[in-house]
Design a protein around this motif. Structure first.
Motif, PDB file in Angstrom:
ATOM      1  N   GLN A  55       0.837  -1.202   0.000  1.00 15.26           N
ATOM      2  CA  GLN A  55       0.000   0.000   0.000  1.00 15.26           C
ATOM      3  C   GLN A  55       0.873   1.254   0.000  1.00 15.26           C
ATOM      4  O   GLN A  55       1.906   1.272   0.637  1.00 15.26           O
ATOM      5  N   PRO A  56       0.440   2.309  -0.704  1.00 12.96           N
ATOM      6  CA  PRO A  56      -0.689   2.360  -1.632  1.00 12.96           C
ATOM      7  C   PRO A  56      -0.402   1.565  -2.903  1.00 12.96           C
ATOM      8  O   PRO A  56       0.747   1.338  -3.263  1.00 12.96           O
ATOM      9  N   MET A  57      -1.469   1.139  -3.586  1.00 10.61           N
ATOM     10  CA  MET A  57      -1.340   0.236  -4.726  1.00 10.61           C
ATOM     11  C   MET A  57      -0.899   0.989  -5.980  1.00 10.61           C
ATOM     12  O   MET A  57      -1.575   1.903  -6.436  1.00 10.61           O
ATOM     13  N   ARG A  58       0.238   0.592  -6.510  1.00 11.39           N
ATOM     14  CA  ARG A  58       0.770   1.198  -7.733  1.00 11.39           C
ATOM     15  C   ARG A  58       0.312   0.421  -8.963  1.00 11.39           C
ATOM     16  O   ARG A  58       0.002  -0.773  -8.876  1.00 11.39           O
ATOM     17  N   GLU A  59       0.298   1.096 -10.100  1.00 19.16           N
ATOM     18  CA  GLU A  59      -0.116   0.453 -11.341  1.00 19.16           C
ATOM     19  C   GLU A  59       0.746  -0.763 -11.664  1.00 19.16           C
ATOM     20  O   GLU A  59       0.251  -1.753 -12.216  1.00 19.16           O
ATOM     21  N   ASP A  60       2.033  -0.706 -11.323  1.00 22.23           N
ATOM     22  CA  ASP A  60       2.921  -1.819 -11.675  1.00 22.23           C
ATOM     23  C   ASP A  60       2.768  -3.032 -10.759  1.00 22.23           C
ATOM     24  O   ASP A  60       3.473  -4.033 -10.920  1.00 22.23           O
ATOM     25  N   ALA A  61       1.804  -2.984  -9.824  1.00 24.64           N
ATOM     26  CA  ALA A  61       1.503  -4.167  -8.999  1.00 24.64           C
ATOM     27  C   ALA A  61       0.606  -5.160  -9.731  1.00 24.64           C
ATOM     28  O   ALA A  61       0.417  -6.284  -9.265  1.00 24.64           O
ATOM     29  N   LEU A  62       0.084  -4.768 -10.886  1.00 23.82           N
ATOM     30  CA  LEU A  62      -0.805  -5.641 -11.640  1.00 23.82           C
ATOM     31  C   LEU A  62      -0.107  -6.953 -11.991  1.00 23.82           C
ATOM     32  O   LEU A  62       1.037  -6.967 -12.450  1.00 23.82           O
ATOM     33  N   LEU A  63      -0.813  -8.080 -11.757  1.00 25.39           N
ATOM     34  CA  LEU A  63      -0.340  -9.432 -12.095  1.00 25.39           C
ATOM     35  C   LEU A  63       0.928  -9.839 -11.351  1.00 25.39           C
ATOM     36  O   LEU A  63       1.694 -10.666 -11.825  1.00 25.39           O
ATOM     37  N   THR A  64       1.119  -9.279 -10.164  1.00 26.04           N
ATOM     38  CA  THR A  64       2.284  -9.661  -9.360  1.00 26.04           C
ATOM     39  C   THR A  64       1.926 -10.579  -8.196  1.00 26.04           C
ATOM     40  O   THR A  64       2.806 -10.947  -7.414  1.00 26.04           O
ATOM     41  N   GLY A  65       0.664 -10.972  -8.049  1.00 30.16           N
ATOM     42  CA  GLY A  65       0.276 -11.827  -6.939  1.00 30.16           C
ATOM     43  C   GLY A  65      -1.131 -12.370  -7.106  1.00 30.16           C
ATOM     44  O   GLY A  65      -1.807 -12.133  -8.117  1.00 30.16           O
ATOM     45  N   VAL A  66      -1.566 -13.112  -6.084  1.00 28.17           N
ATOM     46  CA  VAL A  66      -2.879 -13.766  -6.093  1.00 28.17           C
ATOM     47  C   VAL A  66      -3.972 -12.733  -5.829  1.00 28.17           C
ATOM     48  O   VAL A  66      -3.831 -11.859  -4.974  1.00 28.17           O
ATOM     49  N   LEU A  67      -5.085 -12.858  -6.555  1.00 30.15           N
ATOM     50  CA  LEU A  67      -6.208 -11.942  -6.395  1.00 30.15           C
ATOM     51  C   LEU A  67      -7.044 -12.301  -5.170  1.00 30.15           C
ATOM     52  O   LEU A  67      -6.979 -13.420  -4.656  1.00 30.15           O
ATOM     53  N   GLU A  68      -7.864 -11.351  -4.717  1.00 26.30           N
ATOM     54  CA  GLU A  68      -8.824 -11.598  -3.645  1.00 26.30           C
ATOM     55  C   GLU A  68      -9.849 -12.627  -4.134  1.00 26.30           C
ATOM     56  O   GLU A  68     -10.528 -12.413  -5.148  1.00 26.30           O
ATOM     57  N   PRO A  69      -9.974 -13.774  -3.446  1.00 24.36           N
ATOM     58  CA  PRO A  69     -10.861 -14.839  -3.945  1.00 24.36           C
ATOM     59  C   PRO A  69     -12.320 -14.436  -4.092  1.00 24.36           C
ATOM     60  O   PRO A  69     -13.010 -14.929  -4.996  1.00 24.36           O
ATOM     61  N   THR A  70     -12.814 -13.540  -3.233  1.00 28.75           N
ATOM     62  CA  THR A  70     -14.241 -13.225  -3.253  1.00 28.75           C
ATOM     63  C   THR A  70     -14.683 -12.528  -4.533  1.00 28.75           C
ATOM     64  O   THR A  70     -15.853 -12.612  -4.920  1.00 28.75           O
ATOM     65  N   ASN A  71     -13.770 -11.805  -5.190  1.00 27.00           N
ATOM     66  CA  ASN A  71     -14.166 -11.139  -6.439  1.00 27.00           C
ATOM     67  C   ASN A  71     -13.206 -11.451  -7.583  1.00 27.00           C
ATOM     68  O   ASN A  71     -13.115 -10.679  -8.542  1.00 27.00           O
ATOM     69  N   GLU A  72     -12.540 -12.600  -7.510  1.00 25.69           N
ATOM     70  CA  GLU A  72     -11.576 -12.965  -8.545  1.00 25.69           C
ATOM     71  C   GLU A  72     -12.182 -13.008  -9.947  1.00 25.69           C
ATOM     72  O   GLU A  72     -11.571 -12.492 -10.899  1.00 25.69           O
ATOM     73  N   PRO A  73     -13.364 -13.605 -10.160  1.00 28.66           N
ATOM     74  CA  PRO A  73     -13.915 -13.630 -11.522  1.00 28.66           C
ATOM     75  C   PRO A  73     -14.095 -12.240 -12.118  1.00 28.66           C
ATOM     76  O   PRO A  73     -13.765 -12.003 -13.286  1.00 28.66           O
ATOM     77  N   TYR A  74     -14.606 -11.313 -11.325  1.00 30.79           N
ATOM     78  CA  TYR A  74     -14.779  -9.936 -11.795  1.00 30.79           C
ATOM     79  C   TYR A  74     -13.430  -9.294 -12.082  1.00 30.79           C
ATOM     80  O   TYR A  74     -13.241  -8.629 -13.114  1.00 30.79           O
ATOM     81  N   ALA A  75     -12.459  -9.512 -11.190  1.00 31.43           N
ATOM     82  CA  ALA A  75     -11.133  -8.928 -11.363  1.00 31.43           C
ATOM     83  C   ALA A  75     -10.448  -9.454 -12.616  1.00 31.43           C
ATOM     84  O   ALA A  75      -9.808  -8.699 -13.361  1.00 31.43           O
ATOM     85  N   VAL A  76     -10.566 -10.758 -12.858  1.00 29.02           N
ATOM     86  CA  VAL A  76      -9.958 -11.351 -14.058  1.00 29.02           C
ATOM     87  C   VAL A  76     -10.546 -10.708 -15.316  1.00 29.02           C
ATOM     88  O   VAL A  76      -9.826 -10.397 -16.275  1.00 29.02           O
TER      89      VAL A  76
END
Length: 324
Positions: free
Chosen positions: A118-139
Motif C-alpha cells: 500500500q498504496p497500490m501502484r499500477e505496476d503491482a498488476l499481475l504480481t500476486g494472487v487476487l482476492e478470492p471473493t471477487n476474482e472472476p470480476y477482477a480477471v
C-alpha cells in the motif's frame, strides 16, 4: 465529436454523460449516443457489431459492467466473469472494427493482488494472487486492460483504461444485500435515525481503512485522461502498463466512515462493532501519483460528498431504492 457512452444509466456512466451534456449545452460540438440494455445487449456480438457499424462514433467510453458487492460476487461468479468478458470483448473489438481510434474503458481497483503493498501502484498488476471473493470480476477487468493494450500495440489505436477506487454518489446502489460499504451505511444509518433506534452495529473491528472517490470526481478524471494529448499520456505510461489509477489519495477507517455517515444522517445513537464478523483486507489505497503528474486531483471532500449523496438518497422514491 460523436461520443458513445456504454452504461450511461450506471453511476459512473451517468456522471460522465452529465459532464458531456453540460459541455454540449455550453456550445461544444458534441453528439451523445446512448442505448439502454433493453435497446442494446452488449453481450450480443452481432447486435454490438451492427450498432457500431451504423453509428460509427468517434469516441467510445466503456462504463458498462455487471457490478456488485461481496455477496453478489460470491453468489454469481459465473455471471460476473462471463458478462464482463463479453461486454469488453464485444465493445472493444467492434469499436475497432468500426474505425474507432479513441476509447476509454473503466475498470476497478480489485485488479490488484490481495497482498499488495500500500498504496497500490499500477505496476503491482499481475504480481500476486487476487482476492478470492471477487476474482472472476477482477480477471475480467484485467482482460479489459490487456485488450486495450493489445489493440494499441497491434493496430496503433489509442485505447486507454482508468482504474477507480471505491466510488459513491448519485446513482449508487443502496440495496441492503448487494450494495458496497458506503451506500450500505447510508441506508442503515438513515433507517436507524428514522426509526429512532439507539444502536447501529457495523461489521468487524472498524479498523480496516478504505479510500472513497465521489463519482463526479471520477467523471472529471475520466474525461481528463481521455482527452490528454497522446504524447502526454504516453509519457506517463508504458505499452504494457497503460492503465491509470483514479482515487482521492487518502483513506479513512470504517469506524471513521460510520461516524461521518451518522453525522450526515442525523443518527444520535451508539455505534458498535460486531467483532465476530470478518474485517477483510485491512487497507486498500490507490497510488495516484501518475494521475497527479498528469495534472488532475480530486476536489470533492468525503464529508461534503457524503452529505450530498445522502441528500440525493432522500430525493429518491423509497420503493425504487428497495428494488435496486
Amino acid at each position: 465529436m460523436k461520443y458513445y457512452i456504454a452504461g450511461h444509466r450506471g453511476m459512473v456512466g451517468s456522471a460522465i454523460t452529465r459532464r458531456l451534456q453540460a459541455r454540449k449545452d455550453a456550445g461544444e460540438a458534441i453528439e451523445l449516443v446512448t442505448r439502454t440494455s433493453a435497446e442494446l445487449d452488449l453481450t450480443d456480438q452481432i447486435a454490438v457489431r451492427e450498432f457500431m457499424s451504423s453509428q460509427k462514433p468517434d469516441v467510445v467510453i466503456l462504463a458498462a459492467a455487471k457490478v456488485g458487492g461481496i455477496h453478489a460476487n460470491n453468489t454469481y461468479p459465473a455471471d460476473f466473469i462471463y458478462e464482463n468478458l463479453m461486454i469488453e470483448c464485444n465493445v472493444i473489438h467492434q469499436a475497432f472494427a468500426a474505425g474507432v481510434t479513441q476509447l476509454l474503458q473503466l475498470g476497478s481497483s480489485c485488479i490488484y493482488p490481495r497482498a499488495v503493498q500500500q498504496p497500490m501502484r499500477e505496476d503491482a498488476l499481475l504480481t500476486g494472487v487476487l482476492e478470492p471473493t471477487n476474482e472472476p470480476y477482477a480477471v475480467a477487468k484485467i482482460a479489459g486492460i490487456k485488450l486495450c493494450e493489445s489493440y494499441n500495440r497491434q493496430y496503433g489505436v489509442d485505447y486507454r483504461s482508468v482504474m477507480p477506487t471505491n466510488l459513491y454518489g448519485p446513482g449508487d446502489n443502496f440495496h441492503p444485500e448487494n450494495s458496497h460499504v458506503l451506500p450500505a451505511l447510508i441506508r442503515r444509518f438513515h433507517e436507524a435515525a428514522r426509526d429512532g433506534q439507539e444502536e447501529v452495529v457495523i461489521w468487524g473491528s472498524g479498523k480496516p481503512r478504505r479510500e472513497f472517490l465521489h463519482v463526479d470526481d471520477m467523471a472529471e478524471a475520466s474525461l481528463h485522461v481521455l482527452e490528454l494529448p497522446r504524447d502526454v499520456y504516453a509519457a506517463h505510461t508504458e505499452p504494457m502498463l497503460s492503465h491509470i489509477n483514479v482515487g482521492s489519495g487518502s483513506d479513512v477507517s470504517i469506524r471513521e466512515l460510520a461516524e461521518m455517515v451518522a453525522k450526515a444522517t442525523g443518527f444520535l445513537g451508539q455505534i458498535t462493532q460486531d467483532a465476530t464478523k470478518p474485517d477483510g483486507t485491512m487497507r486498500k489505497l490507490m497510488d495516484v501519483s501518475r494521475l497527479g503528474n498528469m495534472g488532475w486531483k480530486a476536489s470533492i471532500g468525503l464529508d461534503d460528498g457524503i452529505r450530498s449523496t445522502y441528500a440525493w438518497f432522500l430525493e429518491q422514491d423509497p420503493a425504487a431504492l428497495r428494488a435496486k
